[in-house]
Design a protein around this motif. Structure first.
Motif, PDB file in Angstrom:
ATOM      1  N   LEU A   1       6.210   4.998   1.013  1.00  0.00           N
ATOM      2  CA  LEU A   1       7.028   5.629  -0.146  1.00  0.00           C
ATOM      3  C   LEU A   1       5.912   6.271  -0.869  1.00  0.00           C
ATOM      4  CD1 LEU A   1       9.216   2.735  -1.331  1.00  0.00           C
ATOM      5  CD2 LEU A   1       9.706   4.509   0.255  1.00  0.00           C
ATOM      6  N   ARG A   2       4.750   6.070  -1.202  1.00  0.00           N
ATOM      7  CA  ARG A   2       3.707   6.875  -1.957  1.00  0.00           C
ATOM      8  C   ARG A   2       3.611   8.043  -1.242  1.00  0.00           C
ATOM      9  NH1 ARG A   2      -2.248   4.745  -3.450  1.00  0.00           N
ATOM     10  NH2 ARG A   2      -2.463   4.810  -1.335  1.00  0.00           N
ATOM     11  N   SER A   3       3.659   8.099   0.232  1.00  0.00           N
ATOM     12  CA  SER A   3       3.191   9.430   0.780  1.00  0.00           C
ATOM     13  C   SER A   3       4.221  10.169   0.753  1.00  0.00           C
ATOM     14  CB  SER A   3       2.886   8.982   2.482  1.00  0.00           C
ATOM     15  OG  SER A   3       2.758  10.359   3.178  1.00  0.00           O
ATOM     16  N   GLU A   4       5.538   9.663   0.842  1.00  0.00           N
ATOM     17  CA  GLU A   4       6.967  10.438   0.950  1.00  0.00           C
ATOM     18  C   GLU A   4       7.235  11.096  -0.333  1.00  0.00           C
ATOM     19  OE1 GLU A   4       9.528  10.943   3.430  1.00  0.00           O
ATOM     20  OE2 GLU A   4       7.550  10.868   4.256  1.00  0.00           O
ATOM     21  N   PHE A   5       6.974  10.431  -1.315  1.00  0.00           N
ATOM     22  CA  PHE A   5       7.161  10.690  -2.921  1.00  0.00           C
ATOM     23  C   PHE A   5       6.030  11.799  -3.667  1.00  0.00           C
ATOM     24  CE2 PHE A   5      10.396   7.454  -2.392  1.00  0.00           C
ATOM     25  CZ  PHE A   5      11.634   8.154  -2.488  1.00  0.00           C
TER      26      PHE A   5
ATOM     27  N   TYR B   1      15.643   7.052   6.647  1.00  0.00           N
ATOM     28  CA  TYR B   1      14.718   6.333   7.135  1.00  0.00           C
ATOM     29  C   TYR B   1      14.240   5.408   5.954  1.00  0.00           C
ATOM     30  CZ  TYR B   1      11.305   6.657  11.023  1.00  0.00           C
ATOM     31  OH  TYR B   1      10.563   6.317  11.862  1.00  0.00           O
ATOM     32  N   ILE B   2      14.184   6.089   4.691  1.00  0.00           N
ATOM     33  CA  ILE B   2      13.401   5.492   3.522  1.00  0.00           C
ATOM     34  C   ILE B   2      14.695   4.293   3.017  1.00  0.00           C
ATOM     35  CG2 ILE B   2      13.302   5.707   1.163  1.00  0.00           C
ATOM     36  CD1 ILE B   2      11.871   8.404   1.630  1.00  0.00           C
ATOM     37  N   TYR B   3      15.864   4.502   3.098  1.00  0.00           N
ATOM     38  CA  TYR B   3      16.906   3.537   2.882  1.00  0.00           C
ATOM     39  C   TYR B   3      16.766   2.425   3.828  1.00  0.00           C
ATOM     40  CZ  TYR B   3      19.004   7.278  -0.146  1.00  0.00           C
ATOM     41  OH  TYR B   3      19.051   8.191  -1.149  1.00  0.00           O
ATOM     42  N   GLY B   4      16.684   2.748   4.720  1.00  0.00           N
ATOM     43  CA  GLY B   4      16.749   1.657   6.034  1.00  0.00           C
ATOM     44  C   GLY B   4      15.511   0.725   5.687  1.00  0.00           C
ATOM     45  N   PHE B   5      14.119   1.398   5.673  1.00  0.00           N
ATOM     46  CA  PHE B   5      13.059   0.647   5.755  1.00  0.00           C
ATOM     47  C   PHE B   5      12.926  -0.101   4.755  1.00  0.00           C
ATOM     48  CE2 PHE B   5       8.072   1.311   5.769  1.00  0.00           C
ATOM     49  CZ  PHE B   5       8.028  -0.104   6.136  1.00  0.00           C
ATOM     50  N   THR B   6      13.252   0.429   3.363  1.00  0.00           N
ATOM     51  CA  THR B   6      13.193  -0.220   2.007  1.00  0.00           C
ATOM     52  C   THR B   6      14.275  -1.290   1.981  1.00  0.00           C
ATOM     53  OG1 THR B   6      12.795   1.881   0.839  1.00  0.00           O
ATOM     54  CG2 THR B   6      13.683  -0.034  -0.453  1.00  0.00           C
ATOM     55  N   ALA B   7      15.429  -1.411   2.454  1.00  0.00           N
ATOM     56  CA  ALA B   7      16.392  -2.346   2.434  1.00  0.00           C
ATOM     57  C   ALA B   7      16.038  -3.571   3.057  1.00  0.00           C
ATOM     58  CB  ALA B   7      17.612  -1.736   3.110  1.00  0.00           C
TER      59      ALA B   7
ATOM     60  N   PHE C   1      -1.221  -2.000  16.134  1.00  0.00           N
ATOM     61  CA  PHE C   1       0.127  -1.868  16.363  1.00  0.00           C
ATOM     62  C   PHE C   1       0.647  -0.320  16.008  1.00  0.00           C
ATOM     63  CE2 PHE C   1      -0.521  -6.198  15.702  1.00  0.00           C
ATOM     64  CZ  PHE C   1       0.076  -6.816  16.783  1.00  0.00           C
ATOM     65  N   PRO C   2       1.778   0.192  16.754  1.00  0.00           N
ATOM     66  CA  PRO C   2       2.089   1.552  16.462  1.00  0.00           C
ATOM     67  C   PRO C   2       2.900   1.939  15.173  1.00  0.00           C
ATOM     68  CG  PRO C   2       3.598   0.443  18.095  1.00  0.00           C
ATOM     69  CD  PRO C   2       2.439  -0.527  17.777  1.00  0.00           C
ATOM     70  N   ILE C   3       2.299   1.142  14.157  1.00  0.00           N
ATOM     71  CA  ILE C   3       3.401   1.324  12.901  1.00  0.00           C
ATOM     72  C   ILE C   3       3.331   2.789  12.364  1.00  0.00           C
ATOM     73  CG2 ILE C   3       3.390   0.508  10.451  1.00  0.00           C
ATOM     74  CD1 ILE C   3       3.948  -1.446  12.431  1.00  0.00           C
ATOM     75  N   ASN C   4       1.957   3.526  12.425  1.00  0.00           N
ATOM     76  CA  ASN C   4       2.051   4.867  12.091  1.00  0.00           C
ATOM     77  C   ASN C   4       2.853   5.816  12.819  1.00  0.00           C
ATOM     78  OD1 ASN C   4       0.308   4.889   9.763  1.00  0.00           O
ATOM     79  ND2 ASN C   4      -1.374   4.415  11.104  1.00  0.00           N
ATOM     80  N   ASP C   5       3.065   5.389  14.136  1.00  0.00           N
ATOM     81  CA  ASP C   5       3.843   6.265  15.232  1.00  0.00           C
ATOM     82  C   ASP C   5       5.261   6.051  14.877  1.00  0.00           C
ATOM     83  OD1 ASP C   5       1.757   7.125  16.568  1.00  0.00           O
ATOM     84  OD2 ASP C   5       1.717   5.626  18.155  1.00  0.00           O
ATOM     85  N   LEU C   6       5.637   4.788  14.399  1.00  0.00           N
ATOM     86  CA  LEU C   6       7.157   4.499  14.010  1.00  0.00           C
ATOM     87  C   LEU C   6       7.559   5.426  12.849  1.00  0.00           C
ATOM     88  CD1 LEU C   6       7.620   0.607  15.014  1.00  0.00           C
ATOM     89  CD2 LEU C   6       8.444   2.661  16.371  1.00  0.00           C
ATOM     90  N   LEU C   7       6.675   5.194  11.912  1.00  0.00           N
ATOM     91  CA  LEU C   7       6.741   5.942  10.533  1.00  0.00           C
ATOM     92  C   LEU C   7       6.439   7.492  10.654  1.00  0.00           C
ATOM     93  CD1 LEU C   7       5.372   3.038   8.286  1.00  0.00           C
ATOM     94  CD2 LEU C   7       7.795   3.905   8.745  1.00  0.00           C
TER      95      LEU C   7
END
Length: 792
Positions: A41-45, A281-287, A358-364
């Motif tokens: 979120l810090r990167s996105e906002f 993406y943000i709503y789903g991940f945050t929820a 793990f491929p966290i950065n790829d998923l995000l």
């Protein structure tokens, strides 16, 4: 006081190691998920916030026949700066080529680069760059000058200072005058190479392009502090009437300009096709991250209250000895905060492991990193967050345990009241609402992506290779290339287009009867394009080489165009100056997010204007046998045709799948987090089952004496849990239905929501819950009933 609290906390945790392990594990995983969410979120906002003047930087947008676009006339920036002194500065950016990646040579090294732009020297005054070498004041003043990123410099020159070195692109030589540090990932405007805009202006003069001839650059303005976009409207109107309307060239329909703050581009851009932030993406991940955190907190609450019988004597004795309710509340709240702080330490370890292994950065689609040493304030936020989690998890147990009666001290086997059990049931139900919701959403999203991959598109996508060629040198050789390649039996057919699959060459504006114009997309293709792509002519005929009139005078339209025009017999009708000779079946030249649009297809013709950015896309239908050998053959042949060409290809089916890469990532991400959510719920259920089984040890012994089997006892212990899971499944089905129904509105074509998915999701959760309870209670159910009856 503090030392005594700490001693009591450590003693209690030591006595019940399983309780401590379950809570620390759940909280560690939950906090780690929230930390990754926070980094994301810090990167996105904070997109473009690295620019010190980001509040004063605006992008000019035009409104015209193509909709809202950020491309404007190259003369617009200089005119605005000259006529309106309130505009502090401007900078223009323009693509060096229509090519996505440009070949750049330096010495013996050659590499293709994305993000090669023309730019004014003022780019270093308006946008913030960290300069490594060179002088930003004069970096792009000379037409032959070029600014490069540190990554570019490292690739060609390693650690040496490249200032003054020459690079070659588009058969021209440029001199490196400045090296800047790589732009942050959260920048909407990314580039590795900037060429002086003076070079573009010289090219425009050579090609006799008028100042208001074409719209081909992005222009950014640096405005005074506090400037609002509404203030620009009179300036827009004046510029149009004073310059553009009188120019009588270009696009007079572009009659309105407005300003867009760069801070709005990422989430609030209205530009069609612009790659911006995905709020879903943000709503789903945050929820889901919040679900995981709540599940971990619920675990703590359930286990703490279920262990009330174990702690009742100690609480009663402390009250008899004079302990106040407030002190006991602080003690229990302190235990929760202590566990949360311990979990924080382990969560930092988990985040580092997850981001690196793990491929966290790829998923995000991010490059996230903790970088704890670079931001001291981050530690304070972590501590504050951990304390808040501890307070949230420990608040109810603190109030509940501190309110136990004094008489609980001498009473053996104190049992919590029904209200406590009912509250735990509510919390378990909430956990399984989360778990079943995530399972159902993951399955439904997977079904939609399967539907997308299997839906007939109106053309053949298997065994087709896309090869994109740029520049006159190799495009002029296409007839020879086709002739040579077709000699190999593995190459079944070859066609070409003047644009990439899914893109249009141009738009034609046809007048309507009411005086308005309609915008029709056009693609320019070879005479055998429809045949190679497996498209069907439903009426009329295809293009043919034998009729020269097919070039420029004839066209083929799709069925959507026929419906829009309401033609009963379209063959022979006119599309502007071109006559319709055929109708092709509707095919999805765009993604399934959009419905099939009316389309005009025309015969490919060679341009008389030679330029280095001319583009052709070859489409090769190949045999499905020996594909690796076919690719090796193609690479060898293209190297023969042009030794400077770097062979690059893409399979058509993979190219089409990449249109939905964001949805694929979101599905995998939600599925991964859903698995974590279920795991944490099972951790809590395991601990809760252990407490309940321990409390019912005598009852289990008596039932075994009376003939109950191990299986019957496990089912008895699971019965209430099953009801809670099923109740949670019903609520979760409603939540996931409306969530996925909203997500599916982003697709013009989508599958139906299958109700069996909700039943399957609830069944999966029930099976996992049963396995968890059975695993824990099996040992007790099989124990000797004599020992159980002696149990105190």
């Amino acid at each position: 006081m503090f030392s005594s609290f700490l001693k009591i906390t450590l003693r209690n945790l030591y006595r019940d190691k399983m309780y401590a392990l379950i809570n620390i594990s759940g909280l560690s995983i939950a906090i780690a998920c929230c930390l990754i969410l926070g980094l994301y979120l810090r990167s996105e906002f904070t997109f473009d916030r690295h620019n010190l003047n980001y509040r004063q930087i605006f992008r000019i947008i035009n409104t015209g026949p193509f909709g809202k676009r950020p491309l404007v006339y190259s003369a617009l920036g200089p005119i605005l700066a000259k006529d309106y002194p309130e505009i502090n500065n401007f900078v223009r950016f323009s693509n060096v080529s229509t090519e996505r990646e440009i070949l750049i040579r330096c010495g013996d090294k050659a590499q293709r680069w994305d993000g090669v732009l023309y730019a004014d020297n003022s780019v270093f005054d308006i946008f913030t760059h960290t300069i490594i070498h060179g002088d930003p004041k004069t970096a792009l003043v000379d037409p032959t000058s070029v600014a490069v990123s540190s990554t570019f410099a490292q690739n060609y020159f390693e650690n040496a200072n490249p200032i003054g070195e020459a690079i070659f692109l588009n058969n021209k030589t440029f001199k490196i005058t400045i090296v800047f540090d790589d732009l942050p990932d959260n920048s909407n405007l990314k580039y590795d190479i900037l060429i002086s805009y003076q070079e573009k202006e010289l090219i425009d003069v050579e090609n006799n392009l008028k100042p208001f001839g074409i719209v081909d650059c992005n222009t950014y303005l640096l405005m005074p502090e506090g400037y609002t976009t509404h203030d620009f409207k009179p300036i827009s109107e004046a510029i149009y009437s004073r310059y553009i309307a009188k120019a009588k060239v270009g696009f007079p329909e572009i009659n309105e300009y407005w300003l867009q703050p760069i801070s709005d581009i990422h989430f609030n851009s209205e530009i069609m096709g612009e790659n911006t932030g995905n709020k879903f993406y943000i709503y789903g991940f945050t929820a889901v991250a919040v679900f995981i955190l709540l599940a971990a907190c619920i675990n703590y609450m359930n286990l703490a209250t279920a262990r009330a019988s174990k702690r009742a004597k100690g609480i009663g004795i402390r009250k008899i000895l004079g302990a106040g309710t407030a002190g006991l509340k602080l003690q229990f709240m302190g235990e929760a905060i202590f566990l949360s702080l311990v979990a924080l330490f382990f969560s930092l370890v988990l985040v580092e492991i997850a981001l690196n292994l793990f491929p966290i950065n790829d998923l995000l689609h991010k490059q996230l990193a903790l970088n704890l040493g670079s931001d001291s304030g981050f530690y304070l936020w972590l501590l504050l967050f951990s304390i808040i989690v501890g307070v949230g998890a420990g608040s109810y147990p603190a109030f509940y345990l501190s309110s136990l009666p004094v008489l609980s001290a001498p009473v053996s086997g104190y049992r919590a009241g029904k209200n406590s059990a009912h509250f735990r049931h509510v919390l378990v139900t909430i956990q399984y609402v989360f778990a079943v919701s995530v399972i159902a959403c993951t399955l439904l999203m997977g079904l939609q992506m399967h539907y997308v991959s299997e839906k007939p598109l109106g053309f053949e996508k298997e065994n087709r290779i896309l090869i994109t060629l740029y520049g006159d040198d190799i495009i002029d050789k296409i007839p020879t290339i086709k002739k040579e390649l077709l000699k190999d039996s593995r190459i079944l057919a070859i066609t070409q287009s003047a644009s990439n699959i899914g893109e249009v060459n141009a738009m034609v504006f046809l007048p309507k009867r009411n005086g308005e114009t309609e915008k029709i997309p056009i693609i320019e293709v070879d005479d055998n394009y429809l045949e190679v792509m497996g498209m069907q002519i439903v009426s009329g005929r295809d293009f043919t080489k034998t009729l020269l009139m097919d070039i420029g005078e004839s066209c083929i339209i799709n069925e959507a165009m026929v419906k829009m025009k309401d033609w009963e017999e379209p063959i022979g009708e006119k599309m502007g100056r071109r006559k319709v000779i055929g109708v092709v079946n509707d095919f999805h030249f765009e993604s399934l997010h959009n419905p099939v649009q009316p389309l005009e297809i025309i015969r490919l013709k060679d341009s008389t204007v030679k330029n280095l950015s001319r583009m052709r896309q070859l489409i090769l239908h190949i045999s499905e046998t020996d594909i690796p050998g076919t690719l090796s053959f193609l690479e060898e042949k293209f190297t023969e045709f042009d030794p400077t060409y770097l062979f690059d290809y893409e399979f058509l089916d993979e190219f089409l799948d990449n249109r939905y890469i964001s949805e694929h990532r979101l599905t995998k991400l939600i599925g991964t987090l859903g698995g974590i959510c279920i795991f944490i719920s099972c951790l809590g259920l395991f601990g809760l089952s252990a407490c309940i089984t321990e409390q019912r040890t005598k009852e289990i012994g008596i039932r075994k004496v009376l003939g109950a089997s191990t299986w019957q006892i496990i089912c008895m212990l699971f019965r209430n849990i099953l009801l809670l899971v099923l109740g949670g499944g019903i609520i979760a089905s409603l939540i996931s239905y409306y969530t996925i129904d909203e997500w599916l509105t982003g697709f013009a074509y989508h599958t139906n929501i299958n109700p069996w998915v909700f039943l399957l999701s609830a069944a999966v959760a029930a099976v996992v819950a049963f396995a968890t309870v059975a695993l824990q209670s099996f040992k007790t159910a099989q124990a000797n009933p004599v020992n159980a009856l002696r149990y105190e």
